[in-house]
Design an enzyme around this catalytic site. Sequence first.
Site, PDB file in Angstrom:
ATOM      1  N   LEU A 260      43.439  37.847  37.239  1.00  0.00           N
ATOM      2  CA  LEU A 260      42.234  38.576  37.604  1.00  0.00           C
ATOM      3  C   LEU A 260      42.610  39.512  38.743  1.00  0.00           C
ATOM      4  CD1 LEU A 260      39.471  35.767  37.726  1.00  0.00           C
ATOM      5  CD2 LEU A 260      39.815  37.457  35.915  1.00  0.00           C
ATOM      6  N   ASP A 261      41.993  40.688  38.785  1.00  0.00           N
ATOM      7  CA  ASP A 261      42.235  41.588  39.903  1.00  0.00           C
ATOM      8  C   ASP A 261      41.846  40.908  41.207  1.00  0.00           C
ATOM      9  OD1 ASP A 261      43.016  43.547  38.124  1.00  0.00           O
ATOM     10  OD2 ASP A 261      41.079  44.572  38.126  1.00  0.00           O
ATOM     11  N   LYS A 262      42.475  41.328  42.281  1.00  0.00           N
ATOM     12  CA  LYS A 262      42.180  40.765  43.594  1.00  0.00           C
ATOM     13  C   LYS A 262      40.697  40.854  43.909  1.00  0.00           C
ATOM     14  CE  LYS A 262      43.309  41.382  48.502  1.00  0.00           C
ATOM     15  NZ  LYS A 262      44.097  42.162  49.485  1.00  0.00           N
TER      16      LYS A 262
ATOM     17  N   ARG B 280      36.871  48.130  34.354  1.00  0.00           N
ATOM     18  CA  ARG B 280      36.665  49.079  35.444  1.00  0.00           C
ATOM     19  C   ARG B 280      36.826  50.521  34.968  1.00  0.00           C
ATOM     20  NH1 ARG B 280      40.522  46.520  40.027  1.00  0.00           N
ATOM     21  NH2 ARG B 280      39.651  48.239  41.265  1.00  0.00           N
TER      22      ARG B 280
END
Length: 313
Positions: free
Chosen positions: A131-133, A237
Amino acid sequence: MRTLTVDDETAGQRLDNVLLRVLKGVPKTHVYRVIRSGEVRVNSGRAQADTRVAAGDLIRVPPMRLAAPATAAASAPAREFPVLFEDEYLLAIAKPAGVAVHGGSGVSSGVIEQLRRARPQARYLELVHRLDKETSGVLLLARKRSALVALQDQFRARDTGKVYAALVFGAWPRHVKVIDLALHKTLDAAGERHVRVVSPAHEDGRRSITLVRVVQAFADCTLLEVTLKTGRTHQIRVHLAHSGHPIVGDPKYGDFARNKAFAREHHFTRMFLHARQLSFDHPASGQRLTLEAPLPPECATLLRGCMGSPLNL
C-alpha cells in the site's frame, strides 16, 4: 563482480527489492542506475527493476563500495499494528496512513521492519502486497514461504477482491462507473515512481480498470467506493485525478492548492484513500476470506463532523 543465487525465501520478489536488501549502504539511486544500465544481469540477461526473480536465478552484481551504517531493520522501532486476522500462515493488519510498508528512499523503516523488530521470534514474515505510504487499510503479510507464493499468485492472477474508500474533490458524475485507461509507469533518477495515463496503443501502456460507485455526495466532495479490477501502481490515484476528481490530500497527483485550503479548513492533513476490504482464498484451506479495516478515526470524524453526515464505513 559477485553472483547471487536466488533461494526459496527470496523467490517471487522484485529485483530492486532483492538488491536493496543485499546491498545495504549503497544509495538507492545507484542501485536503480546499475539496473537501468544493464550492469545487473539475471541469468546473463538484462532485467528491469520490477522483474520477479525465481528460485535458482543467478543475479550478477557489479562491484560496489558498501558503507557500514546500521541497517534499517536494526534501527527500526518495534511496533505492532491492529490485527485483523492471524493464523500460522497469515497476518493481516490495519496499516495507518503515513507509514511506509518498508524502508528505503529516505524512509528509515516501515511496517515490515517494525513488525520484525516487535516479533523477534517470528521465523518468517514477508509482505504479500503493498500500500502507498499515504494509504491506510488492510495489509497482508505471509508467515510461511508457501503462503507468500500462493497469495502472490492470486494477486498476479487478479483472483483477489480489493475495495477502497476515496474522498475526491468535486461532484463525481454518477453515470461514470468504469474507468478503463492504460497506465505507464516510469522511474526517475532517484527511483521515484511516476504514473500517467497513456493511449491504449502506447507500447509500454498497461490496461487498467477501476470500478467506481458514489457512496455519498457532499457540497464540494464525493465519497466513492472504488474496486480494483487490475492492480497497477498508483492506479486509483491516477485514474481519479485524470477524471478531474483528485483524491483529497493526494500529495503527488492531487490539487495542491485545494489540498492546502481543505487542510486549513477541516484540519485534515492526510490523503483520503483507505483500503477497506480485501478478499482472497486462504493459502492452506482454500476458504474465501474477506477482511475489512474500519475507516480510520480521522476519516470518520471528517465525514461525520466536518462533512455533516454520519456514515458507517
